[in-house]
Design an enzyme around this catalytic site. Structure first.
Site, short mmCIF file in Angstrom:
data_model
loop_
_atom_site.label_atom_id
_atom_site.label_comp_id
_atom_site.label_asym_id
_atom_site.label_seq_id
_atom_site.Cartn_x
_atom_site.Cartn_y
_atom_site.Cartn_z
N ASP A 442 0.83 -1.20 0.00
CA ASP A 442 0.00 0.00 0.00
C ASP A 442 0.87 1.26 0.00
O ASP A 442 2.07 1.21 0.29
CB ASP A 442 -0.93 -0.01 1.22
CG ASP A 442 -2.29 0.60 0.92
OD1 ASP A 442 -2.40 1.38 -0.04
OD2 ASP A 442 -3.26 0.27 1.65
N ASP A 499 -10.65 1.74 -3.58
CA ASP A 499 -11.10 1.30 -2.26
C ASP A 499 -12.61 1.12 -2.22
O ASP A 499 -13.15 0.59 -1.24
CB ASP A 499 -10.69 2.32 -1.19
CG ASP A 499 -9.23 2.19 -0.78
OD1 ASP A 499 -8.59 1.19 -1.16
OD2 ASP A 499 -8.73 3.09 -0.07
#
Length: 696
Positions: A442, A499
């Site tokens: 990430d 997301d």
């Protein structure tokens, strides 16, 4: 003037090269007959001088410069001893080998040599780079150096650009190429959500797609010749963007840009297929040797930071019951990480959560028939961490000034070798000491202040880790789709498109990303209902069908699902496993439909095909127009079925359910022209359509 022709399978490039003069692209498009008269081709598109031009109209060609009256963005902006260099590069040489050409320019007064490298590769995708060598006796500072300068044929009159934000990536905007053109720039250390490194141009019966293969900041300029100072063509330039003073060459040194790619195809489906072939063949690491893309379950939506070995084992057991193949342990597994304000940089297993380490969990996950993945964010550091306390100078910062955080974290300076070495050692130890098959990598913070060499440092760290652990798969995530490009995909195995797991939003997001990227690299997960970002409550059947068209996974807690939803999800996971070979190796086609709420895709591979057709709105007419398929052999016969489970409400509107289970046999022509009348009236209705080509 000499004309040089490069041919792909269905593409031709024709260059006009003048020794001591300019280099131009006089033709780009469908492959020409072998005997085409190239001087005549160039003459057919040449324009005479008009009143407002210089006496000798400038030809920006493949290396636009601020000279001879051409005043738009130059492909190179250089300084020496603090002074801007007004370059005048002239063609000195060129060489052709197979499907590639290198054109060399020299400016003896400025002391520079520039080489333009173009290559037609797999899928007829053109890869372009620019090289610059310092032939002078003083340091050369590079302010700008475009990877691609592409004169756009006048037949391309419209563009599709992209914009976005967190959880709403890749929003398409189609409009005419206006006189003021288009300029895009990122300044956050990565491509970001703005979509500025992706572009489509449209002509009648053609579409051109372009992309900058770079994981850092970028520049894009699409500039029409509105004033008529040049040859009337629009110029497209794409390149990396650097900080002032970041790039310099000592005497004798040279530099080559990151690549840019472009392709031309008859329509958007054909363009997607060309780019997918290129990515599968030339970009993705060891693509031919890859195993089938495993079904993931990520722990975040189920547990968040509320982790314990017992809870994770229970979640893993529930996951295995659905048919999950990879159990991904998200944030919270390391050091003192009990919330998002601490411990980034301390990549050791938390003994508070795992008194015996990760191995008992890994053993149970393996016993259940799955492998284990871990979430990491190596490029970041928390101010509240052992790493920061030991090395506060390792983060990007300006000495003597405040260090503003984002999401409670700072960014490490990956240009420093000692930082990369430390991160490699920490990640290498994790992968050596535990059986970890996958990293969700990430990157949740923009880079401010900016720092030179961050993207190169990121690539170097990834390359070292991949070399040491070639069997570990890596996903690139950056708060969703904030760092997606061909450059990162040369080092990773998939990306996280957003997301936002809301299936309605994901349909649009996935359709946009799949214009450039094949389904197997696009993580596509079933999220919870109600969705934590949009608040929508969506039936499991719809969520699961949408997730099948990608690299399928689950981002929800099976224990909170009803028994019915678990059964529906398990059935779709089984369908994904049965069809992932088609989805991940096939040719992807976009399905057009007159109802604006209907979105459709079909993947065709050898003698099989699978389509997804989904209604996102409440249709204006009850009897929605039939769904017309694409990519089939017109004369072939296909058995068509609707794989179950079916959408709960719409199933009652099927005229002959038994026939859809057994299969309707129709020709490819009938399926692509007459189509299939499916119940698509109600919002959040989706169908999978399976096709099997029958022997002749």
């Amino acid at each position: 003037m000499e004309f040089v022709r490069l041919d792909g399978n269905a593409l031709a490039l024709v260059f006009a090269l003048e020794a001591g003069g300019s280099a131009d692209l006089v033709y780009v498009g469908a492959r020409l007959p072998d005997g085409e008269d190239l001087p005549a081709l160039a003459a057919a598109s040449a324009r005479g001088r008009h009143e407002s031009q210089p006496d000798v109209p400038p030809c920006p060609g493949l290396l636009p410069e601020r000279k001879a009256g051409w005043s738009r963005t130059p492909a190179l902006a250089l300084r020496r001893n603090g002074q801007r260099i007004d370059t005048d590069c002239r063609v000195s040489d060129w060489g052709v080998q197979d499907c590639s050409i290198t054109i060399t320019f020299v400016d003896a007064v400025a002391g520079i040599e520039v080489a333009c490298h173009w290559r037609i590769g797999a899928g007829d995708v053109v890869t372009a780079r620019l090289s610059l060598a310092n032939r002078g006796d003083a340091t050369l500072n590079i302010d700008c150096l475009a990877s691609l300068a592409l004169p756009i044929p006048a037949r391309f009159t419209e563009r599709t650009s992209y914009s976005g934000r967190w959880a709403e990536e890749m929003q398409e905007h189609r409009q005419a190429i206006a006189p003021d053109g288009l300029a895009r720039q990122s300044a956050i250390g990565k491509p970001g959500f703005s979509g500025g490194n992706w572009l489509l141009l449209h002509a009648a019966g053609e579409v051109l797609g372009a992309h900058l293969s770079w994981s850092g900041d970028h520049l894009l300029a699409l500039e029409p010749d509105a004033q008529g100072a040049g040859d009337g063509r629009t110029m497209l330039q794409m390149g990396a963007d650097w900080n002032a003073g970041e790039m310099s060459l000592a005497p004798g040194e040279s530099f080559t840009t990151c690549p840019a790619v472009f392709a031309i195809a008859p329509d958007r489906s054909a363009l997607a297929q060309a780019l997918h072939i290129h990515l599968r063949t030339e970009t993705l690491p060891e693509r031919a040797k890859s195993e089938p893309r495993k079904v993931h379950l990520n722990s975040w939506e189920a547990l968040g930071f509320d982790l314990s070995q017992d809870k994770l084992i229970a979640l893993a057991e529930d996951a295995a019951g659905l048919g999950i193949e990879r159990f991904v342990l998200d944030d919270g597994w390391f050091a003192g990480r009990r919330n998002d304000q601490t411990s980034l940089g301390d990549w050791t297993v938390s003994r508070d959560v795992f008194p015996q380490g990760l191995n008992p969990l890994i053993a149970r996950v393996h016993a259940l028939g799955m492998d284990l993945g871990l979430w990491v964010e190596p490029e970041m550091v928390s101010p509240d961490s052992d790493l920061y306390r030991a090395h506060p100078d390792w983060c990007l910062h300006i000495e003597g000034r405040e260090r503003p955080t984002m999401r409670g974290q700072l960014a490490l300076d990956l240009a420093r070798a000692e930082v990369r070495d430390h991160l490699f050692a920490a990640l290498d130890a994790l992968l050596r000491d535990q059986a970890i098959a996958y990293l969700k990598w990430d990157h949740n913070r923009d880079l401010f202040p900016s720092g030179a060499g961050q993207t190169q440092g990121f690539y170097a760290l990834l390359d070292a880790l991949c070399a040491a652990h070639p069997h570990v798969e890596i996903e690139s995530c950056s708060s969703g789709g904030g760092r997606i490009d061909f450059g990162v995909l040369a080092r990773t195995h998939r990306v996280w498109p957003s997301d936002n797991n809301d299936a309605i939003e994901r349909l649009r997001i996935m359709r946009a990303w799949s214009q450039f990227l094949p389904l197997e690299v696009l993580g596509s997960h079933v999220g919870p209902s109600p969705n934590p970002i949009t608040g929508r409550q969506i039936a499991m059947d719809f969520r699961a069908k949408v997730a099948v068209f990608g690299h399928m996974g689950v981002e929800a807690d099976p224990a909170r699902m009803t028994e019915h939803d678990r059964a529906v999800l398990a059935a779709h996971i089984a369908l994904y496993k049965a069809w992932r070979g088609v989805l991940h190796e096939g040719a992807l086609h976009r399905l057009d439909h007159p109802d604006p709420g209907v979105i459709g895709l079909i993947a065709v591979h050898r003698d099989e095909a699978l389509a997804l057709v989904a209604q996102t709105e409440f249709a204006a007419a009850f009897d929605v127009s039939p769904v017309r398929l694409a990519g089939l052999a017109p004369e072939a016969s296909y058995r068509v079925t609707l794989p179950e489970p079916w959408p709960n409400k719409a199933r009652h509107y099927l005229a002959t359910p038994g026939l859809w289970r057994e299969g309707i046999v129709l020709s490819g022509t009938a399926l692509m022209t007459h189509g299939l009348a499916l119940p698509l009236t109600h919002p959040e209705t989706a169908w999978l359509i399976a096709l099997e080509r029958l022997p002749a």
